[in-house]
Scaffold this active site. Sequence first.
Site, PDB file in Angstrom:
ATOM      1  N   SER A  40       0.660  -1.013   0.099  1.00 14.14           N
ATOM      2  CA  SER A  40      -0.333   0.304   0.234  1.00 14.14           C
ATOM      3  C   SER A  40       0.965   1.207   0.102  1.00 14.14           C
ATOM      4  O   SER A  40       1.527   1.318  -0.996  1.00 14.14           O
ATOM      5  CB  SER A  40      -0.296  -0.215   1.168  1.00 14.14           C
ATOM      6  N   ASP A  47      -6.243  -3.318  -1.894  1.00 16.52           N
ATOM      7  CA  ASP A  47      -4.900  -3.274  -1.322  1.00 16.52           C
ATOM      8  C   ASP A  47      -4.026  -4.645   0.069  1.00 16.52           C
ATOM      9  O   ASP A  47      -5.371  -5.292  -0.206  1.00 16.52           O
ATOM     10  CB  ASP A  47      -5.595  -3.008  -0.125  1.00 16.52           C
TER      11      ASP A  47
END
Length: 300
Positions: free
Chosen positions: A44, A158
Site C-alpha cells: 500500500s 490493497d
Amino acid sequence: MTADNGKTISLVLGSGGARGLAHIGVIREIEANGFQIAAISGCSIGAMIGGIYAAGKLDEFERWICAVNKMDIVTLLDLSWGRNGLVKGDKIINTLVDLVGDKTIEELSIPFTAVAADIENEKEIWINEGRLFDAIRASISLPMFFTPVRYKNTHLIDGGVLNPVPIAPTFDDHTDITLAVNLGGSLDMSLARKDTKQDVRTELSPLRKNIQRYIDQWQSDASNDNKKDWSVYDVANMAFDAMQSTIARQKLAAYPPDVTIEIPRNACGTLEFDRAAEMIELGRRKARDCIAQARKHGSA
C-alpha cells in the site's frame, strides 16, 4: 549515501494510509546512519514510498507532498461512478508518473516488491516486474475507496488486507538486517488529534460552506446524545485499521524481523496527507530510537 558501516538492510514498509509518510523519515535516518538499503518490500503506502525511493525520486516526492494541502488532495480524487470503489485513482497515479517518470520495476536500482491481495482467490500477489506504478496502484487499492485493479485473470486490492507488513518477500535477500516499519502500532494518547475543519471550510465555495455548516450542526446535535457518533467512513476506517493491526501482530510474531519500528496507528488519519512534514519527523524520531538496535544486530 555509501554505507560507511558496510551493513545492508532489507526494508519492509507497511500499509496504513497517510501514516506511511513516516516511511520517508525512516529512510532518511537509515541513510544518515550509513546503512545501505539493498532491497525493499512494500504494501500500500509502503509500496508507494518504497517504489519512489527505489526510482531515485524521493527528494522530489517529499517536496511535493509537503506542499500538498487539503484541497489539493480533493482535486486528486477522481470519483468513480461504479459500485466497486469511490475513486478510480488515475489522477493520483498520473501525477506521480509525471513526478517520478514512467519506470519499470526492472529499471530500479534496488530490488523491489509491491504486495497486493487477490481477494477472489484469497492470496497475496507479489509484483516485482512490469510498470512500477501499475504495481503501486494495485497495492494501494483500499477497499471501498479505490476501485480494484485488473491484473492478469483476477482483481487486486490493497495488500494490507492480507499482509500489512510484508516480510516474506525478503526471506531470500542476502542482507545483514531486515528492518520492518509497522504503521499499526499501539495507540499513543499523547498524539492529540487535530481538528482542521476550519482550514477546509475557508477554501470552500459559499454553497459548500452552507452545506458544511449544516453537517457540522447536525453532527453537533447528534453528539449531545452520543459522544461516539461515527460516520460510516469512520467505522469502516477504524475496522480496517483494527484488522490490519491484528494481522500485523500475527505476522511479526510468526516471522520476526531483526528490527521493528512501530508507528502508532492513531498518529494521523488515513487521508491526512496534508500532515506530511509531521509524519516524516515522527518517522525520523522512531527510527532514531531503533538505530542502536540495528547497529547491535549488524555487528553480531
